[in-house]
Structure formats: structure tokens, C-alpha cells
Design an enzyme around this catalytic site. Structure first.
Site, mmCIF file in Angstrom:
data_model
loop_
_atom_site.group_PDB
_atom_site.id
_atom_site.type_symbol
_atom_site.label_atom_id
_atom_site.label_comp_id
_atom_site.label_asym_id
_atom_site.label_seq_id
_atom_site.Cartn_x
_atom_site.Cartn_y
_atom_site.Cartn_z
ATOM 1 N N LYS A 58 -20.557 16.524 -82.462
ATOM 2 C CA LYS A 58 -20.457 15.891 -83.788
ATOM 3 C C LYS A 58 -21.803 15.285 -84.172
ATOM 4 C CE LYS A 58 -15.497 15.156 -83.242
ATOM 5 N NZ LYS A 58 -14.367 14.268 -82.933
ATOM 6 N N GLN A 102 -13.155 8.506 -81.029
ATOM 7 C CA GLN A 102 -12.713 9.700 -80.313
ATOM 8 C C GLN A 102 -11.486 9.393 -79.458
ATOM 9 O OE1 GLN A 102 -14.121 12.712 -80.825
ATOM 10 N NE2 GLN A 102 -12.708 13.717 -79.421
ATOM 11 N N ASP A 125 -11.287 11.211 -90.015
ATOM 12 C CA ASP A 125 -10.357 11.961 -89.163
ATOM 13 C C ASP A 125 -8.992 12.134 -89.833
ATOM 14 O OD1 ASP A 125 -11.324 12.984 -86.766
ATOM 15 O OD2 ASP A 125 -11.235 11.049 -85.735
HETATM 16 N N1 GUN Z 1 -9.468 14.098 -79.924
HETATM 17 C C1 GUN Z 1 -9.063 15.379 -80.057
HETATM 18 N N2 GUN Z 1 -9.261 15.802 -81.324
HETATM 19 C C2 GUN Z 1 -9.805 14.759 -81.996
HETATM 20 C C3 GUN Z 1 -10.227 14.583 -83.344
HETATM 21 O O1 GUN Z 1 -10.143 15.463 -84.203
HETATM 22 N N3 GUN Z 1 -10.742 13.363 -83.642
HETATM 23 C C4 GUN Z 1 -10.823 12.370 -82.742
HETATM 24 N N4 GUN Z 1 -11.317 11.191 -83.144
HETATM 25 N N5 GUN Z 1 -10.435 12.499 -81.487
HETATM 26 C C5 GUN Z 1 -9.923 13.693 -81.124
#
Ligand code: GUN
Length: 299
Positions: A58, A102, A125
Site C-alpha cells: 500500500k 490493517q 477501507d
Molecule cells: N486485512 C485483510 N484485508 C484488509 C483490508 O482490505 N483492509 C485492512 N485494513 N485490513 C485487511
């Protein structure tokens, strides 16, 4: 077995790059007019290897597009109160457009509490109740990056969804649930008839075999076999599981929820793992961050 020679790979690498190129060129226009860069904050708590890889990716992708990126890598011992204070700080920081924490978080932190602490207009998200509620109602908000990325991929390949039978296997808040809402929504891309299957579904293959579009998001590597798929179906594999492999430098390889080797001969379209949905998730997150930035600056 029926063999299919018109099968097409849905290329997440190609389409995610197209999405990113589109954002980059639009952003260059804003920057040349003297506007500031979009700013994404990502917070990682603990040492989970897959989560570290996702957050690194990211960060790398944000910087490559010309976004500002702040990544906080916090120890697993971080308390819930400390994390809430950090999220609130970025909620109130006007230089920040988007924020994500995350998941998974360490067990002593209430993940839902953290999700609900992120201010909804920075929740790129799309996990906050307000954004989930907007999605359920068909209102404009932030949509979880993986299901949004799947929609972008289908749209890029002009795969019709209207009136089609879409079977989603999985009902997680991050993927399955928002995926089924998007597919059934009355939007330009959506309007499918949706069946949601999950771990308690009886006779699962009865449903999967009826799918024009089959979306596997259950997190069980290789689970969807060729005899569970209707010939000519569109098969979207959301699973990304690390399988240990001492012969590889990384110590693992990635496997999806679909038995790709065999299902590719049945499906008309299929996403590979890696190179499919995972890359679209990043593109969709960047797209959400860009949207948050434009909303924030009134563009
Ligand atoms: N863990 C697995 N997929 C995601 C996601 O799309 N965003 C976040 N913040 N954590 C995750």
C-alpha cells in the site's frame, strides 16, 4: 470433462495498472494547478507477515502514484487506548485524506471499536458502520477495497452482471457481505440475482453449479473444484493463502480458493492467484483514497 478453449484470464495486473494510470494522470493535473498531494495513513500493529507485506505494498503503490504516505508500524503490545488516541489524532489532522488500520489486530484490541473510531469520510477501507450502511442502502460512500476491485475488474472486461446469477461463497464483513450487496445493488454495474453461501450452507455445490458469476471468498485454498462450476461461468478467486514451501526464497507461495489448474478448463473467465483480485484491492484502495482527497478539497 468438458474442455474450454475460449477461457480468458482476468488480468488484475493489467487492469490495476490502468486504474492507477488514470488516477495518476488526473492527479498530475491537480498538482500542476498547485494543489497538495493526497495523503493516506496506514497503521499496522504487530508482526503478522502477510499484513506487513500488504501495508508495504500500500505504501509503495501510494508513493508511486504521487500520494503522500504515512505508515505507522506499531508493536503488538500497543494498547487499545493508545491506538484509539492515534486514530483520533489522524481524524483531526487536516492534512490526512484517508486512513486504514490493517487487520487482523492483536487479540487484546477490539477491532470493531477501532473501525468505528475512524471518521467515516476518511474510512477508505469502507469498514465503518456508516459506510457499510450506505452500501446496504445503495447510497454513495466508501466501499471495501476488495469487492470494489472485483467490480472494477468485471467492468473493465465488460462482463455483464445485470440479471445474472451471482453466487458469493463467504459472508465476511470485508469481502463476502459487501460483495453480495454490490452485486445486487441497483447501480450501473450490479443488478445481479445474488445467492450468499457460507460455512453452514448445505449442499454447497448445488448453488455454486448454478452460478453465472462465482465469487470464492472463503479462505480455503483450492476448495472450489471443477465439478462445482457451471461450464462457461465467470470465476472470481478472492482467496490468498500463504502455503509454506521451503524450496522458495520467500518460504511460501500463494494459493487461491479455486483449484485453478482444473477450473480454468470449465470457466469462460477466471482470475489467477497471484495476479488477480489482490492487485485490484490495492487499486481500489488508491481509488478510494483519491475520492476522499477530492471530496476533502471539494474537487
Ligand atoms: N486485512 C485483510 N484485508 C484488509 C483490508 O482490505 N483492509 C485492512 N485494513 N485490513 C485487511
Amino acid at each position: 470433462m468438458q474442455y474450454n478453449f475460449i477461457m480468458q484470464i482476468l488480468d488484475g495486473k493489467l487492469i490495476s495498472q490502468t486504474v492507477k494510470d488514470g488516477i495518476k494522470s488526473e492527479l498530475e493535473n491537480y498538482l500542476s494547478n498547485g494543489l497538495r498531494r493526497p495523503h493516506l495513513v496506514a497503521i499496522l500493529v504487530g508482526e503478522d507477515g502477510a499484513s506487513r507485506t500488504y501495508v508495504d505494498s500500500k505504501e509503495r503503490n501510494s508513493l508511486a502514484l504521487g500520494f503522500d504516505s504515512t505508515v505507522l508500524r506499531l508493536p503488538a503490545s500497543t494498547s487499545e487506548d493508545e491506538l484509539i488516541a492515534i486514530v483520533e489524532k489522524y481524524n483531526n489532522d487536516d492534512s490526512v485524506d484517508g486512513m486504514l488500520v490493517q487487520s487482523p489486530l492483536p487479540k487484546h484490541i477490539n477491532e470493531n471499536l477501532i473501525t468505528q473510531t475512524i471518521i467515516p469520510h476518511k474510512d477508505v477501507d469502507g469498514f465503518h458502520d456508516i459506510n457499510m450502511g450506505k452500501l446496504a442502502k445503495g447510497d454513495e460512500g466508501f466501499v471495501s477495497a476488495t469487492p470494489l476491485g472485483v467490480m472494477m475488474l468485471l467492468e473493465a472486461y465488460k462482463i455483464p452482471t445485470q440479471g445474472k446469477h451471482c453466487v458469493v461463497v463467504g459472508r465476511s464483513n470485508i469481502v463476502g457481505r459487501p460483495m453480495s450487496l454490490l452485486m445486487s445493488s441497483n447501480r450501473a454495474y450490479g443488478n445481479a440475482t445474488v445467492t450468499v453461501c457460507h460455512s453452514k450452507t448445505e449442499n454447497l455445490e448445488f448453488y455454486t453449479k448454478q452460478a453465472d458469476i462465482l465469487i470464492a471468498a472463503l479462505g480455503k485454498p483450492g476448495f472450489v473444484k471443477a465439478d462445482m462450476v457451471k461450464p462457461g461461468a465467470v470465476v472470481i478467486d478472492v482467496g490468498i493463502t500463504r502455503i509454506e514451501d521451503a524450496n522458495r526464497k520467500s518460504g511460501f507461495y500463494l494459493r487461491g480458493d479455486v483449484d485453478f489448474e482444473h477450473v480454468q478448463h470449465i470457466a469462460d473467465y477466471i482470475t489467477p492467484v497471484p495476479g488477480g483480485v489482490g492487485l485490484m484491492t490495492i487499486a481500489a484502495l488508491l481509488s478510494n483514497t483519491f475520492k476522499a482527497y477530492k471530496n476533502h478539497l471539494g474537487l
